[in-house]
Design an enzyme around this catalytic site. Sequence first.
Site, PDB file in Angstrom:
ATOM      1  N   GLU A  95       5.954  14.575  52.864  1.00 15.92           N
ATOM      2  CA  GLU A  95       6.842  14.784  54.223  1.00 15.92           C
ATOM      3  C   GLU A  95       6.548  13.455  55.239  1.00 15.92           C
ATOM      4  OE1 GLU A  95       8.802  15.781  55.757  1.00 15.92           O
ATOM      5  OE2 GLU A  95       8.756  17.751  56.675  1.00 15.92           O
ATOM      6  N   ASP A  96       7.573  13.348  55.922  1.00 17.86           N
ATOM      7  CA  ASP A  96       7.575  12.147  56.660  1.00 17.86           C
ATOM      8  C   ASP A  96       6.602  12.310  58.002  1.00 17.86           C
ATOM      9  OD1 ASP A  96       9.555  14.113  58.102  1.00 17.86           O
ATOM     10  OD2 ASP A  96      10.802  12.641  58.311  1.00 17.86           O
ATOM     11  N   ARG A 161      16.864   5.180  60.280  1.00 21.70           N
ATOM     12  CA  ARG A 161      16.056   5.291  59.310  1.00 21.70           C
ATOM     13  C   ARG A 161      15.458   4.077  58.710  1.00 21.70           C
ATOM     14  NH1 ARG A 161      16.033  11.023  58.252  1.00 21.70           N
ATOM     15  NH2 ARG A 161      17.825  12.031  58.679  1.00 21.70           N
TER      16      ARG A 161
HETATM   17  P1  IMP Z   1       8.468  20.595  62.598  1.00 16.97           P
HETATM   18  O1  IMP Z   1       8.911  21.847  61.751  1.00 16.97           O
HETATM   19  O2  IMP Z   1       8.645  20.748  64.023  1.00 16.97           O
HETATM   20  O3  IMP Z   1       6.851  20.097  61.949  1.00 16.97           O
HETATM   21  O4  IMP Z   1       9.716  19.259  62.299  1.00 16.97           O
HETATM   22  C1  IMP Z   1       9.506  18.208  61.091  1.00 16.97           C
HETATM   23  C2  IMP Z   1      10.748  17.573  61.209  1.00 16.97           C
HETATM   24  O5  IMP Z   1      10.949  17.278  62.417  1.00 16.97           O
HETATM   25  C3  IMP Z   1      10.250  16.339  60.385  1.00 16.97           C
HETATM   26  O6  IMP Z   1      10.287  16.356  59.167  1.00 16.97           O
HETATM   27  C4  IMP Z   1      11.165  15.397  61.113  1.00 16.97           C
HETATM   28  O7  IMP Z   1      12.548  15.428  60.481  1.00 16.97           O
HETATM   29  C5  IMP Z   1      11.495  15.947  62.596  1.00 16.97           C
HETATM   30  N1  IMP Z   1      10.639  15.336  63.491  1.00 16.97           N
HETATM   31  C6  IMP Z   1       9.653  15.837  64.221  1.00 16.97           C
HETATM   32  N2  IMP Z   1       9.182  14.656  64.801  1.00 16.97           N
HETATM   33  C7  IMP Z   1       9.820  13.629  64.796  1.00 16.97           C
HETATM   34  C8  IMP Z   1       9.980  12.400  65.316  1.00 16.97           C
HETATM   35  O8  IMP Z   1       9.139  12.036  66.228  1.00 16.97           O
HETATM   36  N3  IMP Z   1      10.908  11.464  64.946  1.00 16.97           N
HETATM   37  C9  IMP Z   1      11.992  11.932  64.036  1.00 16.97           C
HETATM   38  N4  IMP Z   1      11.974  13.072  63.337  1.00 16.97           N
HETATM   39  C10 IMP Z   1      11.075  13.881  63.772  1.00 16.97           C
HETATM   40 MG    MG Z   2      11.930  15.755  57.932  1.00 19.54          MG
END
Ligand code: IMP
Ligand code: MG
Length: 173
Positions: A95-96, A161
């Site tokens: 995951e990123d 990106r």
């Molecule tokens: P989660 O479900 O809240 O953990 O969100 C995860 C997803 O939100 C990641 O895979 C990203 O695509 C996006 N995301 C969360 N924080 C960032 C950020 O600081 N920059 C860009 N994308 C983010």
């Molecule tokens: Mg993502």
Amino acid sequence: MVVGKPFLTVDQIQKKNRELADRITADYRGKDLLAVGILKGAFIFFSDLVRLIQIPLTIDFLIASSYMKSETTGEIKIHYDIREDLADRDVLLVEDIVDTGITLNYIRERILQEEPRSLKICTFLDKKERREVDVPIDYVGFEIPNEFVVGYGLDYDNRYRNLPYVSIFKKTA
Ligand code: IMP
Ligand code: MG
């Protein structure tokens, strides 16, 4: 606009990727590693990481989205699903960034239903203080503060990106 200064430089990222790949190589020796990149965000990290892993592996992808602009919606959509058979495989999800953990938790639970032999998670970035759902993460590149970041695969509204480094995103008036 994006603040031009790197928050994580190309050199820092490369060094970290080598460390992660060495650990993964050691941990998965003799196993049937299936590396699954979570798109779109992980596409650059994933491709850099797999090239540094020094054991045979299979790759697959999953396209999931949960984000509207920089706000989380908590709603996850699977746009493209894993094609590989997951039963009895050693799956590594890549995951990123893990923010609230909602996306990864959803994907993790979904994969576990297919009964892989093992399931581990590798994330490039971890925004730990934002966590709402506790997801076990095995490999973390960098823990970062609660800032919205872009670059190295990460986007704001599907842009930035392609920045080769990670930058803190600030909206200008
Ligand atoms: P989660 O479900 O809240 O953990 O969100 C995860 C997803 O939100 C990641 O895979 C990203 O695509 C996006 N995301 C969360 N924080 C960032 C950020 O600081 N920059 C860009 N994308 C983010
Ligand atoms: Mg993502």
